[in-house]
Enzyme design. Sequence first.
Site, PDB file in Angstrom:
ATOM      1  N   ASP A 183      -3.676  -4.483 -18.797  1.00 40.78           N
ATOM      2  CA  ASP A 183      -2.527  -3.592 -19.063  1.00 40.78           C
ATOM      3  C   ASP A 183      -2.511  -3.005 -20.477  1.00 40.78           C
ATOM      4  O   ASP A 183      -1.473  -2.566 -20.968  1.00 40.78           O
ATOM      5  CB  ASP A 183      -1.185  -4.319 -18.799  1.00 40.78           C
ATOM      6  CG  ASP A 183      -1.030  -4.726 -17.348  1.00 40.78           C
ATOM      7  OD1 ASP A 183      -1.619  -4.069 -16.482  1.00 40.78           O
ATOM      8  OD2 ASP A 183      -0.323  -5.716 -17.077  1.00 40.78           O
ATOM      9  N   LYS A 217      -5.582  -8.265  -8.886  1.00 40.28           N
ATOM     10  CA  LYS A 217      -6.637  -9.146  -9.383  1.00 40.28           C
ATOM     11  C   LYS A 217      -7.334  -8.429 -10.534  1.00 40.28           C
ATOM     12  O   LYS A 217      -7.528  -7.202 -10.458  1.00 40.28           O
ATOM     13  CB  LYS A 217      -7.618  -9.367  -8.212  1.00 40.28           C
ATOM     14  CG  LYS A 217      -8.508 -10.553  -8.329  1.00 40.28           C
ATOM     15  CD  LYS A 217      -9.230 -10.768  -6.996  1.00 40.28           C
ATOM     16  CE  LYS A 217     -10.543 -11.490  -7.147  1.00 40.28           C
ATOM     17  NZ  LYS A 217     -10.557 -12.721  -7.893  1.00 40.28           N
ATOM     18  N   GLY A 239       0.794  -1.231   0.000  1.00 36.32           N
ATOM     19  CA  GLY A 239       0.000   0.000   0.000  1.00 36.32           C
ATOM     20  C   GLY A 239       0.819   1.270   0.000  1.00 36.32           C
ATOM     21  O   GLY A 239       0.310   2.334   0.368  1.00 36.32           O
ATOM     22  N   SER A 240       2.072   1.201  -0.471  1.00 32.37           N
ATOM     23  CA  SER A 240       2.868   2.440  -0.454  1.00 32.37           C
ATOM     24  C   SER A 240       2.330   3.453  -1.475  1.00 32.37           C
ATOM     25  O   SER A 240       2.370   4.661  -1.218  1.00 32.37           O
ATOM     26  CB  SER A 240       4.357   2.154  -0.676  1.00 32.37           C
ATOM     27  OG  SER A 240       4.590   1.740  -1.997  1.00 32.37           O
ATOM     28  N   ASN A 241       1.822   2.986  -2.608  1.00 33.98           N
ATOM     29  CA  ASN A 241       1.213   3.922  -3.566  1.00 33.98           C
ATOM     30  C   ASN A 241      -0.049   4.549  -2.984  1.00 33.98           C
ATOM     31  O   ASN A 241      -0.286   5.745  -3.150  1.00 33.98           O
ATOM     32  CB  ASN A 241       0.887   3.216  -4.883  1.00 33.98           C
ATOM     33  CG  ASN A 241       2.076   3.191  -5.822  1.00 33.98           C
ATOM     34  OD1 ASN A 241       2.515   4.236  -6.304  1.00 33.98           O
ATOM     35  ND2 ASN A 241       2.612   2.003  -6.073  1.00 33.98           N
ATOM     36  N   GLU A 299       7.078   5.783  -8.772  1.00 32.20           N
ATOM     37  CA  GLU A 299       5.623   5.588  -8.855  1.00 32.20           C
ATOM     38  C   GLU A 299       4.906   6.565  -7.922  1.00 32.20           C
ATOM     39  O   GLU A 299       3.858   7.129  -8.258  1.00 32.20           O
ATOM     40  CB  GLU A 299       5.241   4.153  -8.462  1.00 32.20           C
ATOM     41  CG  GLU A 299       5.685   3.100  -9.456  1.00 32.20           C
ATOM     42  CD  GLU A 299       5.226   1.701  -9.049  1.00 32.20           C
ATOM     43  OE1 GLU A 299       4.101   1.542  -8.556  1.00 32.20           O
ATOM     44  OE2 GLU A 299       6.019   0.750  -9.216  1.00 32.20           O
ATOM     45  N   ASN A 352      -4.761   2.620 -13.398  1.00 32.24           N
ATOM     46  CA  ASN A 352      -3.890   1.602 -12.801  1.00 32.24           C
ATOM     47  C   ASN A 352      -2.450   2.074 -12.935  1.00 32.24           C
ATOM     48  O   ASN A 352      -2.105   2.771 -13.893  1.00 32.24           O
ATOM     49  CB  ASN A 352      -4.060   0.271 -13.530  1.00 32.24           C
ATOM     50  CG  ASN A 352      -3.190  -0.821 -12.930  1.00 32.24           C
ATOM     51  OD1 ASN A 352      -3.125  -0.972 -11.707  1.00 32.24           O
ATOM     52  ND2 ASN A 352      -2.495  -1.572 -13.777  1.00 32.24           N
ATOM     53  N   HIS A 401       1.412   0.518 -13.247  1.00 36.06           N
ATOM     54  CA  HIS A 401       2.093  -0.738 -13.554  1.00 36.06           C
ATOM     55  C   HIS A 401       3.601  -0.484 -13.530  1.00 36.06           C
ATOM     56  O   HIS A 401       4.071   0.523 -14.074  1.00 36.06           O
ATOM     57  CB  HIS A 401       1.648  -1.238 -14.933  1.00 36.06           C
ATOM     58  CG  HIS A 401       2.213  -2.581 -15.271  1.00 36.06           C
ATOM     59  ND1 HIS A 401       1.659  -3.750 -14.780  1.00 36.06           N
ATOM     60  CD2 HIS A 401       3.300  -2.927 -15.986  1.00 36.06           C
ATOM     61  CE1 HIS A 401       2.395  -4.772 -15.214  1.00 36.06           C
ATOM     62  NE2 HIS A 401       3.385  -4.308 -15.945  1.00 36.06           N
TER      63      HIS A 401
END
Length: 198
Positions: free
Chosen positions: A150, A91, A12-14, A179, A107, A109
């Site tokens: 993606d 997921k 959960g760092s983002n 990120e 998202n 990536h």
Amino acid sequence: MFKIGVMASGGGSNFKAIIDRIGNGDLEAQCKFLITNNAGCGAAAHAEEYGIPVYHISGKTHPDTAAYETALMDVLNRYDVDLLVLAGYMKALPNCVISRMSDRILNIHPSLLPKYGGKGFWGIHVHEAVVAAHEKESGATVHLVSEEIDKGRILSQVKVPVMEDDTPEVLAARVLEQEHELYWKTIKEYAENLAANH
Ligand code: GAR
């Protein structure tokens, strides 16, 4: 106020980087919920610390596919957020969520998509493949989520050098740091574009 909801599975760092930017006023938004498929994850702990409601929705809590999809849709319908932000969510989303939030799911990536994206490329596996291929550079990509994993429209990218003696873990840490800067800025720009077009 622009409303976001976040989905995360891991450390959960983002997620934390985004809510910290909301907290200091850099990102004008409210985070209404965290959905996780992994109850004990770091992201859930961060959400609890910040008083953000956490919904644990997974194949374990909802073994029946229809009930699982209904549980996700119930949260989306309850909060009616402007943007759904996937922050290390490991997921694939069901199609009902993708069509409910069409062009409103982002998202992040950990590679320079379209390289090292798609099935099997997630988390540390991405960096393992990049190191094994002796790439000179890697990076991170923020993109819109579409039904093909993606493959949605790319909104932003940051490049990161790959050093000769990098392990996948060392590279992952270098990419992750970038990120944290890229994601909130892209969310801010995307929110501004959405506001300008409505
Ligand atoms: C991040 O590197 C993110 O890009 C990646 O998982 C990590 C989550 O870290 N996401 C994917 O691989 C999605 N396919 P975090 O939990 O510390 O934010």
